[in-house]
Scaffold this active site. Structure first.
Site, PDB file in Angstrom:
ATOM      1  CG  ASP A  17     -11.148  31.726 -37.981  1.00 42.56           C
ATOM      2  OD1 ASP A  17     -11.202  32.835 -38.549  1.00 42.56           O
ATOM      3  OD2 ASP A  17     -10.696  31.587 -36.821  1.00 42.56           O
ATOM      4  CG  ASP A  55      -6.699  31.576 -36.448  1.00 40.66           C
ATOM      5  OD1 ASP A  55      -6.883  32.573 -35.723  1.00 40.66           O
ATOM      6  OD2 ASP A  55      -6.236  30.496 -36.008  1.00 40.66           O
ATOM      7  CG  HIS A  57      -1.859  31.969 -35.692  1.00 39.82           C
ATOM      8  ND1 HIS A  57      -2.354  32.975 -34.899  1.00 39.82           N
ATOM      9  CD2 HIS A  57      -2.752  30.947 -35.598  1.00 39.82           C
ATOM     10  CE1 HIS A  57      -3.490  32.577 -34.342  1.00 39.82           C
ATOM     11  NE2 HIS A  57      -3.761  31.360 -34.759  1.00 39.82           N
ATOM     12  CG  HIS A  61       0.654  33.028 -32.737  1.00 39.90           C
ATOM     13  ND1 HIS A  61      -0.380  32.601 -31.947  1.00 39.90           N
ATOM     14  CD2 HIS A  61       0.512  34.367 -32.863  1.00 39.90           C
ATOM     15  CE1 HIS A  61      -1.136  33.653 -31.621  1.00 39.90           C
ATOM     16  NE2 HIS A  61      -0.616  34.731 -32.171  1.00 39.90           N
ATOM     17  CG  HIS A  90      -3.802  26.651 -35.716  1.00 41.99           C
ATOM     18  ND1 HIS A  90      -3.295  26.665 -34.443  1.00 41.99           N
ATOM     19  CD2 HIS A  90      -4.629  27.729 -35.803  1.00 41.99           C
ATOM     20  CE1 HIS A  90      -3.797  27.706 -33.782  1.00 41.99           C
ATOM     21  NE2 HIS A  90      -4.602  28.373 -34.583  1.00 41.99           N
ATOM     22  CE  LYS A 115     -10.357  34.899 -36.052  1.00 42.19           C
ATOM     23  NZ  LYS A 115      -9.576  33.778 -35.483  1.00 42.19           N
ATOM     24  CB  CYS A 160     -12.833  31.792 -33.963  1.00 42.99           C
ATOM     25  SG  CYS A 160     -11.110  31.649 -33.426  1.00 42.99           S
TER      26      CYS A 160
END
Ligand code: VGL
Ligand code: ZN
Length: 211
Positions: A17, A55, A57, A61, A90, A115, A160
């Protein structure tokens, strides 16, 4: 760690990330988050295999405070899979905030794992989502590529990075967290993650420990 670690064919660098929203100009900034970029670029030259997580989203989310009426960022809520921290919006898919830091050297990276793209589940680990059962596919990729040791770097140490390292241990891998190639929010969470990693048998090393 005093012994130097030599990197070989069965080793993989797992870069977690390193995205604009986790850097100082982003919406969920890690203090000096961008400082991880030069040492990660340097370290990645030693590895023939690397993977990177992103990351990723959707706009509404369930990990975003803005998706929960009356909730503020950094408070928690109960999800079917357990307690979830609520974050500022984010890494929304397709936005600049979700892009990798522009100085991160990604040309040689062979695998990108996205993810947190399911609206109803967050995902800290690059292996499993926060329900601890939904796989990202990374595990199968690593076993197909005969990876035995992973070296985890990036953002955020106590989220993470740490959860990916813990899941790596659960998958039976030897796990090294290269601490000076990670960024942290700091405070109690950082120490608690160090304790958990140590207990799980992950080794916390510095970049200079790698030959
Ligand atoms: C992360 C919080 C929320 C991370 C991702 O990359 O550590 N932290 N989403
Ligand atoms: Zn996230």
């Amino acid at each position: 760690m005093s012994d130097t670690i030599e990197i070989g064919q069965n080793d993989l660098l797992l870069i977690i990330d390193v995205q604009n929203d986790f850097c100082p100009t982003g919406t969920l900034p890690v203090p000096e988050g961008d400082k991880v970029v030069p040492p990660i670029n340097e370290l990645s030259k030693k590895f023939s295999q690397s993977a990177i997580s992103q990351d990723w989203h959707p706009q509404c989310h369930s990990s975003f405070a803005s998706s929960h009426e009356g909730k503020q960022p950094f408070k928690t809520t109960e999800m079917p899979y357990g307690t979830q921290v609520l974050w500022p919006d984010h890494c929304i898919n397709g936005t600049t905030g979700a892009d990798f830091h522009s100085d991160l050297e990604t040309t040689a990276v062979q695998m990108i794992v996205r993810k947190g793209f399911r609206p109803e589940i967050d995902s800290y680990s690059a292996f499993y989502e926060n329900d601890k059962t939904t796989p990202t596919g990374l595990s199968g990729y690593l076993s197909a590529r005969c990876i035995k040791r992973i070296f985890v770097v990036g953002l955020v140490y106590e989220f993470c990075v740490g959860f990916s390292a813990l899941d790596g241990r659960k998958e039976g891998l030897d796990v090294f967290v290269v601490q000076d190639c990670t960024g942290t929010f700091g405070g109690d969470g950082e120490q608690a993650m160090t304790d958990e990693l140590t207990k799980a048998g992950a080794k916390i090393i510095q970049a200079a420990d790698i030959k």
